[in-house]
Design a protein around this motif. Structure first.
Motif, mmCIF file in Angstrom:
data_model
loop_
_atom_site.group_PDB
_atom_site.id
_atom_site.type_symbol
_atom_site.label_atom_id
_atom_site.label_comp_id
_atom_site.label_asym_id
_atom_site.label_seq_id
_atom_site.Cartn_x
_atom_site.Cartn_y
_atom_site.Cartn_z
ATOM 1 N N ALA A 157 0.780 -1.460 -0.065
ATOM 2 C CA ALA A 157 0.039 -0.386 -0.146
ATOM 3 C C ALA A 157 0.819 1.194 -0.068
ATOM 4 O O ALA A 157 0.697 2.234 -0.570
ATOM 5 C CB ALA A 157 -0.547 -0.306 0.943
ATOM 6 N N ASP A 158 2.226 0.919 0.094
ATOM 7 C CA ASP A 158 3.186 2.027 0.582
ATOM 8 C C ASP A 158 3.965 2.180 -0.847
ATOM 9 O O ASP A 158 4.719 3.637 -1.098
ATOM 10 C CB ASP A 158 3.623 2.028 1.929
ATOM 11 N N VAL A 190 1.784 2.397 -3.955
ATOM 12 C CA VAL A 190 1.022 2.631 -5.061
ATOM 13 C C VAL A 190 1.410 4.587 -5.572
ATOM 14 O O VAL A 190 1.527 4.224 -6.873
ATOM 15 C CB VAL A 190 -0.350 2.958 -4.356
ATOM 16 N N GLY A 239 -7.782 5.826 3.921
ATOM 17 C CA GLY A 239 -7.088 4.299 3.265
ATOM 18 C C GLY A 239 -6.522 4.310 1.615
ATOM 19 O O GLY A 239 -6.728 3.088 1.469
ATOM 20 N N ARG A 240 -6.844 5.824 1.916
ATOM 21 C CA ARG A 240 -6.203 5.780 0.614
ATOM 22 C C ARG A 240 -4.705 6.327 0.082
ATOM 23 O O ARG A 240 -4.021 6.662 0.621
ATOM 24 C CB ARG A 240 -7.455 7.405 -0.041
ATOM 25 N N PRO A 241 -4.435 5.652 -1.515
ATOM 26 C CA PRO A 241 -2.831 6.568 -1.908
ATOM 27 C C PRO A 241 -3.372 8.337 -1.554
ATOM 28 O O PRO A 241 -4.426 9.116 -1.772
ATOM 29 C CB PRO A 241 -2.762 5.922 -2.953
#
Lengths: 329, 260
Positions: free
Chosen positions: A185-186, A188, B145-147
């Motif tokens: 997730a880090d 992206v 919880g998003r980029p």
């Protein structure tokens, strides 16, 4: 331990990172000699050995170098993940970085991940119990005293809050290389492509020895003729205030100020510019400032080294004429 | 992602600080009674990008603020240039720290999503013109919880992704991030449009969703604000009007900036 995120260019640690290390040393001294470590994420823009040696001269004990494919491209979340891993392994009570876009971004991610506060653009600290910092707000027009009561205390240091200076005694400067794991997730939001600005139109402005500045006093899009002639006569560049670009009189790449270019020429001739704090942020580093303004009480006049009171449309043509007259045989 | 792209842009009513900055008596905020109020340049560009990106995708742009009752003015100014819905979290913004603001925005985004109105893209300014915290967008992304992409000058949406251009140390950097996402905007990539008269009329008719904050704020950890000590002026006046030209050119020659 105080952990300092260091950014690099081809010459080593960038100046604002070295300023942050200098700031960290003052904090370390106030705290009874807390060690200072640096963290570098991804491949630095200069040879690692040279960087480590340079950081040692700034009093750094250990240089934590986070390596791996995860850092082949910049990403705020992935860098923050690396800083977090280093911090947890090495145990720091303070994490700091220069107040650059990346310094702000990485530490904001770190603060959000850890659920603690972050203070941006700190210029001084005042007391350790509780740890209280002073930071720039309102674009530098005001200061805020803020308490950072949590651990780690996370803050960025405003550019030029202190002068970068090596430590009286060098640090150990030991390189500690690691390859921290980064969650998917880090990864992206990372830079997928970067191209050198094809035409950095503001390049000439930033490197010019002389900048002729123009503000609202230019009057209209047609009011720049004499100013551009002065630019030619002084072999300089034209810089303008925000009001000039927002009125559409001149393009954005000519803007000097907080949201434009920051310049440090030998001479800045500020014509018809009132000198709002946002503009001052971009031109304060000029060695000599001459203000030409109808208002003797304008902030730009008060802050300048020299001033001429009057309308730029009368004064600038007279200066041009005087230069031409002295040049003619 | 929903069928039609929905962009939410978050703005803050701030004191116009282009003139003299005056602090309130309690030293907790900037006094806007004389200077007036505005939006930051970054947020004006964020509104423009929201309207452009939504328009290009056949979607819609909404605007949100957390602020005192008067912050409705700033919502109306965004409505006047193309936003079609507005949410006002009515609260004293001085009591909210950056983490508090992010939490409140996240609450609105989640509530709207539950009500069948998901915001695919949330835009904010890179930093507020007054408190300069440089973190609300990133904290919001963590809440949701998003980029997040920080400091974008340009934004486009294609194939369910947001493509953002950032001026970085490596030149013009491009990010390509799947929606839903958060992007913070730096001014300089677009020219904010001016409202038209019909735009203003339309904006007046939009019903604004007003709601109280959903949580008790932790606060900004602020002890006080103060003004930097004034620097004594050391200016040397070279003269008045065109008659000062010889003195100016003398100075230029002393500085060695004029070829003799």
């Amino acid at each position: 331990m105080i952990l300092v995120l260091v950014e690099t260019d081809a010459t080593g640690a960038v100046e604002v990172s070295r300023e942050t290390l200098t700031f960290a040393r003052d904090l370390s001294a106030a705290g009874g000699g807390v060690p200072i470590d640096a963290v570098v994420v991804g491949a630095p823009a200069c040879p690692v050995a040279e960087l480590v040696a340079q950081l040692a001269t700034y009093g750094v004990r250990q240089v934590h170098h986070a390596t791996g494919d995860a850092f082949s491209a910049y990403g705020g979340a992935s860098w923050a993940s690396a800083v977090q891993t280093v911090r947890e392994a090495a145990g720091s009570v303070v994490v700091t970085a220069a107040g650059t876009p990346r310094g702000m971004e990485v530490l904001a991610h770190l603060a959000a991940r850890l659920g603690v506060a972050m203070a941006a653009n700190v210029v001084a600290f005042d007391g350790l119990a509780p740890f209280t910092v002073t930071r720039q707000v309102v674009g530098g027009a005001a200061l805020e005293d803020m308490v950072l009561g949590e651990r780690p205390a996370i803050f960025t240091v405003a550019g030029h809050a202190v002068e970068a200076s090596p430590a009286p005694t060098s640090g150990e400067g030991r390189l500690v290389t690691s390859a921290p794991e980064v969650a998917a997730a880090d990864l992206v939001a990372r830079v997928v492509s970067a191209e050198p600005a094809q035409e950095d139109l503001s390049g000439g402005l930033k490197s010019a020895r002389v900048v002729v500045g123009a503000g609202r006093g230019a009057g209209s899009a047609d009011g720049f003729g004499d100013l551009l002639e002065l630019v030619d006569l002084l072999d300089g560049a034209l810089g303008v205030s925000r009001v000039v670009t927002s009125l559409g009189w001149r393009p954005h790449h000519e803007q000097v100020g907080q949201t434009g270019s920051r310049i440090s020429p030998d001479l800045y001739v500020a014509c018809g510019i009132s000198g709002a704090i946002q503009h001052w942020a971009g031109c304060a580093s000029a060695k000599t400032i001459v203000a030409i303004n109808t208002d003797p009480d304008a902030p730009m006049v008060a802050k300048a080294h020299y001033a001429v009171i009057g309308d730029l449309h009368e004064i600038v043509p007279a200066i041009n004429e005087e230069i031409r007259r002295r040049r003619s045989p | 992602m929903s069928q039609a792209l929905d962009v939410l842009v978050c703005v803050k009513r701030v004191v116009d600080s282009t003139g003299e900055v005056v602090l309130t008596e309690d030293e907790q905020s900037v006094d806007g009674r004389y200077a007036g109020f505005t939006l930051s340049n970054h947020e004006e560009c964020a509104i423009e990008l929201a309207v452009q990106v939504a328009g290009a995708a056949g979607g819609s742009a909404s605007v949100l603020t957390l602020g005192e009752p008067e912050a409705v003015d700033q919502l109306r100014s965004a409505l006047a240039v193309g936003c079609t819905a507005a949410t006002h979290v009515e609260a004293d913004p001085g009591a909210f720290g950056p983490a508090d603001v992010a939490r409140e925005i996240a609450l609105v985004v989640r509530d709207h999503e539950s009500a069948g109105r998901p915001h695919d893209l949330v835009l904010l300014g890179n930093d507020a013109a007054d408190t300069g915290d440089f973190q609300v967008g990133i904290r919001l992304a963590h809440e949701l919880g998003r980029p997040v992409v920080n400091g974008a000058a340009t934004i486009a949406v294609e194939d369910g992704h947001v493509v953002a251009g950032v001026k970085g140390p490596e030149g013009r950097e491009t990010y390509r991030v799947p929606l839903p996402a958060v992007v913070t905007v730096l001014e300089g990539g677009v020219e904010p449009r001016y409202p038209t008269v019909p735009g203003r009329m339309k904006a007046k008719k939009v019903e604004i969703e007003s709601r109280p904050p959903g949580t008790d704020p932790v606060g900004p950890n602020r002890r006080r604000l103060r003004l930097p000590p004034p620097q004594p002026s050391e200016v040397q006046v070279l003269g008045k009007g065109a008659d000062a030209a010889p003195a100016v050119v003398d100075l230029f020659e002393r500085l060695g900036v004029v070829a003799r």
